[in-house]
Structures are given as C-alpha cells and as structure tokens.
Design a protein around this motif. Structure first.
Motif, PDB file in Angstrom:
ATOM      1  N   GLY A  58     -21.198  -4.254 -11.230  1.00  0.00           N
ATOM      2  CA  GLY A  58     -21.239  -3.493 -12.475  1.00  0.00           C
ATOM      3  C   GLY A  58     -19.897  -2.922 -12.880  1.00  0.00           C
ATOM      4  O   GLY A  58     -19.818  -2.075 -13.764  1.00  0.00           O
ATOM      5  N   LEU A  59     -18.837  -3.408 -12.235  1.00  0.00           N
ATOM      6  CA  LEU A  59     -17.511  -2.877 -12.562  1.00  0.00           C
ATOM      7  C   LEU A  59     -16.845  -3.640 -13.704  1.00  0.00           C
ATOM      8  O   LEU A  59     -15.914  -3.126 -14.311  1.00  0.00           O
ATOM      9  CB  LEU A  59     -16.611  -2.929 -11.318  1.00  0.00           C
ATOM     10  N   LEU A  60     -17.316  -4.859 -13.958  1.00  0.00           N
ATOM     11  CA  LEU A  60     -16.716  -5.667 -15.025  1.00  0.00           C
ATOM     12  C   LEU A  60     -17.794  -6.155 -15.978  1.00  0.00           C
ATOM     13  O   LEU A  60     -18.953  -6.341 -15.586  1.00  0.00           O
ATOM     14  CB  LEU A  60     -15.984  -6.882 -14.440  1.00  0.00           C
ATOM     15  N   SER A  61     -17.377  -6.361 -17.215  1.00  0.00           N
ATOM     16  CA  SER A  61     -18.256  -6.984 -18.193  1.00  0.00           C
ATOM     17  C   SER A  61     -17.643  -8.319 -18.587  1.00  0.00           C
ATOM     18  O   SER A  61     -16.423  -8.460 -18.638  1.00  0.00           O
ATOM     19  CB  SER A  61     -18.403  -6.089 -19.425  1.00  0.00           C
ATOM     20  N   VAL A  62     -18.482  -9.307 -18.863  1.00  0.00           N
ATOM     21  CA  VAL A  62     -18.018 -10.641 -19.223  1.00  0.00           C
ATOM     22  C   VAL A  62     -18.460 -10.960 -20.639  1.00  0.00           C
ATOM     23  O   VAL A  62     -19.633 -10.765 -20.967  1.00  0.00           O
ATOM     24  CB  VAL A  62     -18.591 -11.701 -18.270  1.00  0.00           C
ATOM     25  N   THR A  63     -17.521 -11.468 -21.441  1.00  0.00           N
ATOM     26  CA  THR A  63     -17.863 -11.885 -22.801  1.00  0.00           C
ATOM     27  C   THR A  63     -17.294 -13.282 -23.010  1.00  0.00           C
ATOM     28  O   THR A  63     -16.087 -13.440 -23.195  1.00  0.00           O
ATOM     29  CB  THR A  63     -17.268 -10.931 -23.843  1.00  0.00           C
ATOM     30  N   PRO A  64     -18.167 -14.297 -22.974  1.00  0.00           N
ATOM     31  CA  PRO A  64     -17.701 -15.671 -23.201  1.00  0.00           C
ATOM     32  C   PRO A  64     -17.138 -15.803 -24.605  1.00  0.00           C
ATOM     33  O   PRO A  64     -17.779 -15.395 -25.586  1.00  0.00           O
ATOM     34  CB  PRO A  64     -18.975 -16.503 -23.038  1.00  0.00           C
ATOM     35  N   SER A  65     -15.934 -16.346 -24.662  1.00  0.00           N
ATOM     36  CA  SER A  65     -15.289 -16.538 -25.954  1.00  0.00           C
ATOM     37  C   SER A  65     -14.850 -17.987 -26.050  1.00  0.00           C
ATOM     38  O   SER A  65     -13.767 -18.339 -25.598  1.00  0.00           O
ATOM     39  CB  SER A  65     -14.102 -15.577 -26.077  1.00  0.00           C
ATOM     40  N   ILE A  73     -12.980  -4.175 -17.754  1.00  0.00           N
ATOM     41  CA  ILE A  73     -13.516  -3.109 -16.911  1.00  0.00           C
ATOM     42  C   ILE A  73     -14.683  -2.432 -17.616  1.00  0.00           C
ATOM     43  O   ILE A  73     -14.591  -2.100 -18.800  1.00  0.00           O
ATOM     44  CB  ILE A  73     -12.422  -2.069 -16.596  1.00  0.00           C
ATOM     45  N   ALA A  74     -15.782  -2.248 -16.895  1.00  0.00           N
ATOM     46  CA  ALA A  74     -16.968  -1.593 -17.448  1.00  0.00           C
ATOM     47  C   ALA A  74     -16.941  -0.116 -17.054  1.00  0.00           C
ATOM     48  O   ALA A  74     -17.070   0.216 -15.874  1.00  0.00           O
ATOM     49  CB  ALA A  74     -18.241  -2.251 -16.931  1.00  0.00           C
ATOM     50  N   PRO A  75     -16.761   0.760 -18.026  1.00  0.00           N
ATOM     51  CA  PRO A  75     -16.660   2.195 -17.722  1.00  0.00           C
ATOM     52  C   PRO A  75     -17.886   2.729 -16.980  1.00  0.00           C
ATOM     53  O   PRO A  75     -17.754   3.609 -16.125  1.00  0.00           O
ATOM     54  CB  PRO A  75     -16.526   2.837 -19.106  1.00  0.00           C
ATOM     55  N   ASP A  76     -19.053   2.196 -17.270  1.00  0.00           N
ATOM     56  CA  ASP A  76     -20.273   2.706 -16.626  1.00  0.00           C
ATOM     57  C   ASP A  76     -20.233   2.526 -15.112  1.00  0.00           C
ATOM     58  O   ASP A  76     -20.633   3.418 -14.351  1.00  0.00           O
ATOM     59  CB  ASP A  76     -21.500   1.984 -17.201  1.00  0.00           C
ATOM     60  N   GLY A  77     -19.763   1.358 -14.685  1.00  0.00           N
ATOM     61  CA  GLY A  77     -19.696   1.112 -13.253  1.00  0.00           C
ATOM     62  C   GLY A  77     -18.752   2.062 -12.542  1.00  0.00           C
ATOM     63  O   GLY A  77     -19.032   2.539 -11.439  1.00  0.00           O
ATOM     64  N   VAL A  78     -17.630   2.337 -13.191  1.00  0.00           N
ATOM     65  CA  VAL A  78     -16.672   3.275 -12.611  1.00  0.00           C
ATOM     66  C   VAL A  78     -17.271   4.673 -12.544  1.00  0.00           C
ATOM     67  O   VAL A  78     -17.090   5.406 -11.567  1.00  0.00           O
ATOM     68  CB  VAL A  78     -15.371   3.295 -13.443  1.00  0.00           C
ATOM     69  N   ASP A  79     -18.034   5.003 -13.583  1.00  0.00           N
ATOM     70  CA  ASP A  79     -18.608   6.348 -13.644  1.00  0.00           C
ATOM     71  C   ASP A  79     -19.617   6.584 -12.515  1.00  0.00           C
ATOM     72  O   ASP A  79     -19.719   7.700 -12.005  1.00  0.00           O
ATOM     73  CB  ASP A  79     -19.283   6.556 -15.002  1.00  0.00           C
TER      74      ASP A  79
ATOM     75  N   LEU B  85     -10.108   7.153  -9.173  1.00  0.00           N
ATOM     76  CA  LEU B  85     -11.181   6.734 -10.078  1.00  0.00           C
ATOM     77  C   LEU B  85     -11.033   7.375 -11.452  1.00  0.00           C
ATOM     78  O   LEU B  85     -11.383   6.765 -12.468  1.00  0.00           O
ATOM     79  CB  LEU B  85     -12.536   7.083  -9.471  1.00  0.00           C
ATOM     80  N   ASP B  86     -10.525   8.587 -11.488  1.00  0.00           N
ATOM     81  CA  ASP B  86     -10.299   9.231 -12.781  1.00  0.00           C
ATOM     82  C   ASP B  86      -9.274   8.443 -13.600  1.00  0.00           C
ATOM     83  O   ASP B  86      -9.450   8.223 -14.802  1.00  0.00           O
ATOM     84  CB  ASP B  86      -9.819  10.666 -12.567  1.00  0.00           C
ATOM     85  N   GLY B  87      -8.208   8.002 -12.929  1.00  0.00           N
ATOM     86  CA  GLY B  87      -7.204   7.197 -13.622  1.00  0.00           C
ATOM     87  C   GLY B  87      -7.784   5.879 -14.105  1.00  0.00           C
ATOM     88  O   GLY B  87      -7.522   5.445 -15.242  1.00  0.00           O
ATOM     89  N   LEU B  88      -8.597   5.271 -13.249  1.00  0.00           N
ATOM     90  CA  LEU B  88      -9.242   4.010 -13.639  1.00  0.00           C
ATOM     91  C   LEU B  88     -10.185   4.228 -14.806  1.00  0.00           C
ATOM     92  O   LEU B  88     -10.238   3.426 -15.748  1.00  0.00           O
ATOM     93  CB  LEU B  88     -10.008   3.452 -12.429  1.00  0.00           C
ATOM     94  N   TRP B  89     -10.895   5.330 -14.750  1.00  0.00           N
ATOM     95  CA  TRP B  89     -11.813   5.698 -15.828  1.00  0.00           C
ATOM     96  C   TRP B  89     -11.068   5.846 -17.159  1.00  0.00           C
ATOM     97  O   TRP B  89     -11.471   5.304 -18.192  1.00  0.00           O
ATOM     98  CB  TRP B  89     -12.513   7.002 -15.445  1.00  0.00           C
TER      99      TRP B  89
END
Lengths: 110, 110
Positions: A58-65, A73-79, B85-89
């Motif tokens: 859940g740390l990355l999001s993928v968008t096929p282009s 980077i997916a902010p939710d995963g970091v949070d 993590l704060d920096g990554l966020w």
DNA sequence: ACAAATGGTAAGCGATGACTTACGGTAAGT
DNA sequence: ACTTACCGTAAGTCATCGCTTACCATTTGT
C-alpha cells in the motif's frame, strides 16, 4: 487483525535498502519502471519485483498510461506507519515517565 | 551518511514480527529477558538475540539491575523513524498535489 | 503486418537471517 | 562454598529473500 498485517507488510517493504532507494526516486513525482531502473544498480526485473512488494504494502499506487505504468508514492500507506509509530512513541514516553517517577519514589520493580 | 544507516538499522529491526511482539511487551514498561521470553513462543536465546538487534538499532535501552537486565523502549530511536516518515509524508503529499495540478493543466509527462 | 519498446512473471541461485541446542559467566540464595 | 537463577554467545540448520537470466504479453511506431 487486518490492520496489524498491513503494518507488517509496510514495515517489511520499507526494510529493504533497494526499496527505500526506489521510494527516494519517487519523492519528486511518479515515474515509469524503466526510468527508475536506469538510475539503479540492479536490473529492471528486480525493480519490478520491488515495486510489486511496495504496491502490495500500500505504499505505491500504479496508474497504467498507455505502454508504461507510472508508480507514485501513496500517502495513505505512509500514514498507516506514521500512526503506528505515533502510538509507539506515546507509550514509550508514558512508560519512561512512569519509570522515572517510580524510581524517584524508590520503588523497584516487583 | 551515518543518519541513513541508523534509519536502515531501525527499519530492519522493526521489520521482524517477533521483534515487534517484543516491543509490544515493553509498551507497559521495562522488563527483564526472562519475563519477555516466558510469554513468547520462541526460546529465551532467540529473544536475547532480538533484544540485541533492537538495542543496536537504538530502539531499546538496557539497564543492568543486579542479576537481571531491564530492557525499555528508547523514545529517541522511535523518533528517528518518525522523522523519516514525516519527511516521506511531506514529499508524497507535495508530489501528489503537483501531479493532480499538472493533470488539470493537461500536461502529460515528458 | 512487422518491429521495437515497455514491463510483468518463472526458474534457479546465492546470501542473509531467525531459530534451536549447548555452553560459559556472573549474581543471588542457602 | 555450593547450588540455583538469569542471561549472553557460539555453532549449526533451515527457510526466506533479493538478484539474474530467460521468456511472454501488450502497446506504440513505421
């Protein structure tokens, strides 16, 4: 608990130095796989496998282009990890304060 | 960079589920090795090795008390990871905002 | 339609790591 | 002094993981 599994996956994903390097490459914005692998000492399939682990965590999001796949980077995963560490931080401070307080009262552990 | 090595050690230390279990046992306050191992499915030497890793990572402090050794969570070690993590966020949010903004302007990547 | 580019997946290999049992060393109890 | 309790360390085993080379699918360009 599903939440603890998520923490575990996120933590093990971030434990690998190569994966943290990939994360650092993505700090400026989304990038396709090839662009990441070109600036790294490992092969492109290795990067692809790491991206899979990071995405599953859940740390990355993928968008096929079109032909490529943009990873970001997916902010939710970091949070999620941030909240875990915040809780740990609070408990550590509370335990520390209680320990010094007990020591001042002369109570040893029982 | 010495700081990044500290982050790496802390991250790999927290990546192991058994070590996170140990951390959870210490949330209430300092404990000796035997008390930790008694409530865990692994042997006491295994716990001892994990405590070594956690201590080296700066996540635990050790205070010898007579015959036993009391381990406690070290707030400073936890804080180091929090800052990372704060920096990554922050970077993730900035990159996300910029990406959506660029998309609104119709700019694709180049 | 053909060729080139992009990238995910499988198989196999080497290294790292988590665990066990066995041992040694120090502090506390009798 | 002797025995017991507590704990760290060494050696060895087994699983996991990260990497590479090969292969295949899909999309873009000509």
């Amino acid at each position: 608990m599903d939440h603890k599994d998520a923490i575990a996956a996120t933590m093990t994903a971030l434990a690998d130095p190569t994966r943290r390097d990939i994360i650092d490459r993505l700090r400026g914005g989304p990038l396709p796989v090839g662009a990441i692998a070109k600036t790294m000492p490992v092969s492109r399939p290795a990067v692809s496998q790491h991206l899979r682990v990071l995405s599953d965590a859940g740390l990355l999001s993928v968008t096929p282009s079109g032909n490529r796949r943009l990873y970001a980077i997916a902010p939710d995963g970091v949070d999620a990890l941030r909240q875990y560490l915040d809780g740990l931080w609070d408990d550590a401070l509370a335990a520390f304060a209680r320990a010094t307080q007990d020591q001042a009262k002369g109570k040893q552990d029982e």
